[in-house]
Scaffold this motif. Structure first.
Motif, PDB file in Angstrom:
ATOM      1  N   PRO A  50       0.802  -1.231   0.000  1.00  0.00           N
ATOM      2  CA  PRO A  50       0.000   0.000   0.000  1.00  0.00           C
ATOM      3  C   PRO A  50       0.833   1.279   0.000  1.00  0.00           C
ATOM      4  O   PRO A  50       0.344   2.336  -0.424  1.00  0.00           O
ATOM      5  CB  PRO A  50      -0.829  -0.128   1.279  1.00  0.00           C
ATOM      6  CG  PRO A  50      -0.970  -1.592   1.498  1.00  0.00           C
ATOM      7  CD  PRO A  50       0.358  -2.162   1.067  1.00  0.00           C
ATOM      8  N   LEU A  51       2.102   1.199   0.456  1.00  0.00           N
ATOM      9  CA  LEU A  51       2.961   2.389   0.433  1.00  0.00           C
ATOM     10  C   LEU A  51       3.163   2.909  -0.985  1.00  0.00           C
ATOM     11  O   LEU A  51       3.432   4.105  -1.180  1.00  0.00           O
ATOM     12  CB  LEU A  51       4.325   2.070   1.068  1.00  0.00           C
ATOM     13  CG  LEU A  51       4.359   1.834   2.582  1.00  0.00           C
ATOM     14  CD1 LEU A  51       5.747   1.389   3.016  1.00  0.00           C
ATOM     15  CD2 LEU A  51       3.950   3.109   3.334  1.00  0.00           C
ATOM     16  N   LEU A  52       3.027   2.008  -1.974  1.00  0.00           N
ATOM     17  CA  LEU A  52       3.229   2.414  -3.361  1.00  0.00           C
ATOM     18  C   LEU A  52       2.190   3.432  -3.813  1.00  0.00           C
ATOM     19  O   LEU A  52       2.422   4.179  -4.761  1.00  0.00           O
ATOM     20  CB  LEU A  52       3.193   1.184  -4.282  1.00  0.00           C
ATOM     21  CG  LEU A  52       4.237   0.086  -4.017  1.00  0.00           C
ATOM     22  CD1 LEU A  52       3.990  -1.108  -4.928  1.00  0.00           C
ATOM     23  CD2 LEU A  52       5.647   0.623  -4.208  1.00  0.00           C
ATOM     24  N   ILE A  53       1.046   3.441  -3.127  1.00  0.00           N
ATOM     25  CA  ILE A  53       0.004   4.420  -3.484  1.00  0.00           C
ATOM     26  C   ILE A  53      -0.283   5.354  -2.298  1.00  0.00           C
ATOM     27  O   ILE A  53      -1.374   5.911  -2.180  1.00  0.00           O
ATOM     28  CB  ILE A  53      -1.288   3.715  -3.938  1.00  0.00           C
ATOM     29  CG1 ILE A  53      -1.781   2.709  -2.893  1.00  0.00           C
ATOM     30  CG2 ILE A  53      -1.064   3.026  -5.283  1.00  0.00           C
ATOM     31  CD1 ILE A  53      -3.121   2.078  -3.244  1.00  0.00           C
ATOM     32  N   PRO A  91       3.037  -5.702 -12.070  1.00  0.00           N
ATOM     33  CA  PRO A  91       3.301  -5.441 -13.484  1.00  0.00           C
ATOM     34  C   PRO A  91       3.047  -3.976 -13.836  1.00  0.00           C
ATOM     35  O   PRO A  91       2.216  -3.317 -13.223  1.00  0.00           O
ATOM     36  CB  PRO A  91       2.316  -6.374 -14.200  1.00  0.00           C
ATOM     37  CG  PRO A  91       2.065  -7.473 -13.225  1.00  0.00           C
ATOM     38  CD  PRO A  91       2.105  -6.823 -11.871  1.00  0.00           C
ATOM     39  N   VAL A  92       3.773  -3.499 -14.799  1.00  0.00           N
ATOM     40  CA  VAL A  92       3.786  -2.108 -15.258  1.00  0.00           C
ATOM     41  C   VAL A  92       4.584  -1.252 -14.274  1.00  0.00           C
ATOM     42  O   VAL A  92       5.553  -0.597 -14.660  1.00  0.00           O
ATOM     43  CB  VAL A  92       2.373  -1.522 -15.469  1.00  0.00           C
ATOM     44  CG1 VAL A  92       2.487  -0.103 -16.062  1.00  0.00           C
ATOM     45  CG2 VAL A  92       1.537  -2.390 -16.402  1.00  0.00           C
ATOM     46  N   ALA A  93       4.215  -1.258 -12.988  1.00  0.00           N
ATOM     47  CA  ALA A  93       4.994  -0.507 -12.005  1.00  0.00           C
ATOM     48  C   ALA A  93       6.420  -1.035 -11.925  1.00  0.00           C
ATOM     49  O   ALA A  93       7.352  -0.283 -11.610  1.00  0.00           O
ATOM     50  CB  ALA A  93       4.325  -0.574 -10.629  1.00  0.00           C
ATOM     51  N   TRP A 129       9.021  -2.512  -2.459  1.00  0.00           N
ATOM     52  CA  TRP A 129      10.337  -2.019  -2.048  1.00  0.00           C
ATOM     53  C   TRP A 129      10.551  -0.697  -2.752  1.00  0.00           C
ATOM     54  O   TRP A 129       9.682  -0.224  -3.488  1.00  0.00           O
ATOM     55  CB  TRP A 129      11.449  -3.025  -2.335  1.00  0.00           C
ATOM     56  CG  TRP A 129      11.760  -3.284  -3.793  1.00  0.00           C
ATOM     57  CD1 TRP A 129      10.960  -3.877  -4.729  1.00  0.00           C
ATOM     58  CD2 TRP A 129      12.993  -2.979  -4.469  1.00  0.00           C
ATOM     59  NE1 TRP A 129      11.587  -3.950  -5.938  1.00  0.00           N
ATOM     60  CE2 TRP A 129      12.846  -3.421  -5.819  1.00  0.00           C
ATOM     61  CE3 TRP A 129      14.197  -2.388  -4.090  1.00  0.00           C
ATOM     62  CZ2 TRP A 129      13.858  -3.290  -6.755  1.00  0.00           C
ATOM     63  CZ3 TRP A 129      15.219  -2.268  -5.034  1.00  0.00           C
ATOM     64  CH2 TRP A 129      15.039  -2.706  -6.344  1.00  0.00           C
ATOM     65  N   ASN A 130      11.682  -0.064  -2.540  1.00  0.00           N
ATOM     66  CA  ASN A 130      11.911   1.276  -3.091  1.00  0.00           C
ATOM     67  C   ASN A 130      13.097   1.269  -4.055  1.00  0.00           C
ATOM     68  O   ASN A 130      14.222   1.585  -3.676  1.00  0.00           O
ATOM     69  CB  ASN A 130      12.167   2.271  -1.955  1.00  0.00           C
ATOM     70  CG  ASN A 130      12.187   3.714  -2.444  1.00  0.00           C
ATOM     71  OD1 ASN A 130      12.130   3.970  -3.641  1.00  0.00           O
ATOM     72  ND2 ASN A 130      12.276   4.654  -1.525  1.00  0.00           N
TER      73      ASN A 130
END
Length: 547
Positions: A50-53, A91-93, A129-130
């Motif tokens: 969820p950190l990705l958004i 995927p894509v990200a 991950w970052n």
């Protein structure tokens, strides 16, 4: 007369078990259809995805797809679990069209295994991950933490299957015969699963420690917070002081006993902790091992597939870099290094002792420095002509993958506001002739090399497992015949052949010591004969009809 009748009866009974072209469960596709149980929740755990958004870490379900042979009556079937690629991002990200349990190559492999009689599982894992941080410590720590969570998830998957066996066995598994494999990023999980068994020591190597604060060097992965390597304990996030340092718990002498935690923020939730994590074997398609010191004598056998010039996961010792930025993450050891030590430690002796001499093994041994368990793919050199967007092809690392490039292009446009066609063109830089036909051809080779080794490692024919591999790979033609019959074996050298009539009399005998021979039977009477074929110190029988 009585003796002749007894001989004829004995031969007739023997013939009931012989066929001109033998098929063997687990080596051949003996089922035509499969049964898919879709999106099974095998675990729940805390994910940072969820950190990705912009959201906080949350408890999320982890899913798998379970493939079974349709119409099968066995209830103790071996299990093959495979983990997908994707750089621990969706995927894509992740800059790729692949990265889920629905990837075409994952579906294809699981379908083939189910048709051979296995229970095959496409396993998901927690993502996040970052990779775009400008701080190498952040890139390295978050990737290692993602891989650590992936290993924990794989162990939860294995334990889940054992739990189902203990609760009615709805998938009809044998809990003592489990293989784990991975493609790309999933290969990091399978190799780590097989080798990381002392996290307190093996995760404290200098390469796994952040020295940016000299007064308090910090390991990138701390089991005290992230959970033990099995993922069977409940753990919480650390508390930090105003300077950003973890707050230690000290004894009366000032020794650090542990660290204070935030009891409102769990980082690991145990799943099915009462069951075993044991597996029989692992395999990897690409990927790498975080450190070769993890691999020890006595670890399970490993089979590796790798493209010679894979630039994102080195076949030898080299660096992992972020595909989208080219930034360094961590030094790792690839498949050739892994197999060097697996062979040296005797971990792959079960394959060596099987004595495989098939075309896949022969091809592999010519390209892999003679290491048993290693298949190296030699892919074409990339073109030096830029594509329509000025980008150059890359070395191939996963030629077994394929996808719907039109759909991916639409997704890429939506996520990245890119021009039409750019996502599709970019996606094939490392797989320029990507297609379903190409991917399946690579999978033919992967399964041709891998499946006999799974068969032997799981002892699927009990004491006769090698015998059954020989039986499966022996062919005779034409049969029926009038003059000549050719006998071949695609896995082993044929030592000798003997031909008997139905009275049990030997009518032909030939020393072969080759993988193929031709026998002239034109002078023999019409009728049914038994061919006794010796290979690798075992005998198999075939029915021969002479017209």
């Amino acid at each position: 007369m009585k003796k002749n009748l007894q001989n004829l009866l004995a031969v007739s009974i023997l013939l009931l078990g012989l066929t001109a072209n033998s098929q063997d469960r687990y080596l051949d596709e003996v089922f035509t259809d499969i049964e898919l149980t879709d999106s099974v929740v095998f675990a729940q755990n805390v994910s940072i995805e969820p950190l990705l958004i912009g959201l906080s870490p949350a408890l999320m379900p982890i899913l798998c797809d379970i493939y079974q042979p349709a119409g099968d009556t066995l209830t103790n079937r071996p299990v093959i679990i495979v983990s997908h690629t994707g750089s621990f991002l969706p995927p894509v990200a992740n800059g790729q069209p692949t990265g889920s349990i629905k990837d075409s190559s994952i579906v294809e492999q699981c379908t083939r295994w189910a048709k051979k009689g296995y229970v095959a599982i496409a396993m998901g894992n927690r993502l996040g991950w970052n990779p775009v941080s400008t701080d190498q410590n952040v890139r390295t720590s978050t990737l290692l933490q993602a891989a650590y969570r992936g290993i924990q998830d794989a162990k939860a998957m294995v334990r889940y299957m054992r739990m189902t066996e203990d609760n009615g066995n709805p998938y009809g598994i044998d809990p003592n015969k489990i293989v784990l494999g991975g493609q790309g990023t999933g290969a990091y999980i399978s190799l780590g699963y097989a080798t990381l068994d002392n996290a307190g020591v093996e995760l404290n190597l200098p390469k796994f420690i952040d020295f940016s604060n000299p007064s308090m060097p910090a390991p990138y992965v701390v089991p005290y917070f992230f959970g033990n390597i099995d993922g069977t304990d409940l753990t919480y996030a650390p508390l930090y002081d105003t300077l950003g340092n973890m707050i230690p718990i000290l004894d009366t002498s000032g020794n650090i006993l542990g660290f204070q935690v935030d009891s409102t923020m769990p980082l690991n939730i145990p799943n099915h902790p009462q069951y075993s994590n044991d597996i029989n074997m692992v395999f990897n398609l690409g990927g790498a091992l975080a450190d070769i010191s993890w691999l020890e004598a006595g670890d399970v056998p490993i089979v590796s597939f790798h493209c010679e010039n894979d630039q994102y996961a080195p076949i030898d010792t080299g660096d992992v870099i972020v595909p989208t930025t080219g930034d360094f993450v961590v030094e790792v050891m690839g498949s050739r290094t892994v197999q060097h030590y697996s062979n040296q430690y005797g971990n792959n002796d079960i394959f060596i002792n099987a004595g495989f001499t098939d075309v896949y093994t022969t091809t592999a041994s010519n390209d892999n420095s003679g290491y048993e368990g290693l298949y190296v793919f030699k892919t074409p050199a990339p073109s030096t002509t830029p594509n329509a967007f000025g980008e150059l092809e890359e070395e191939q690392g996963a030629p077994w993958d394929w996808w719907d490039n039109n759909m991916y292009d639409l997704m890429f446009q939506a996520v990245n506001q890119a021009p039409a066609g750019y996502g599709a063109a970019n996606s094939i830089l490392g797989n320029p002739d990507m297609s379903a036909a190409k991917g399946r051809t690579y999978i033919d080779t992967i399964q041709g090399y891998l499946n006999p080794r799974i068969y032997v490692a799981l002892n699927l024919g009990n004491a006769l497992s090698v015998h059954n591999v020989i039986d499966h790979s022996t062919n005779m033609y034409p049969n029926p015949t009038k003059k000549n019959i050719t006998i071949t074996n695609s896995n082993f050298v044929i030592n000798s052949v003997e031909l008997y009539n139905i009275s049990g009399q030997k009518v032909r005998s030939e020393i072969v010591n080759s993988m193929q021979t031709n026998l002239n039977v034109s002078d023999l009477k019409k009728g049914i004969y038994i061919m006794n074929i010796k290979a690798n110190d075992t005998f198999i029988k075939r029915k021969v009809i002479i017209e």
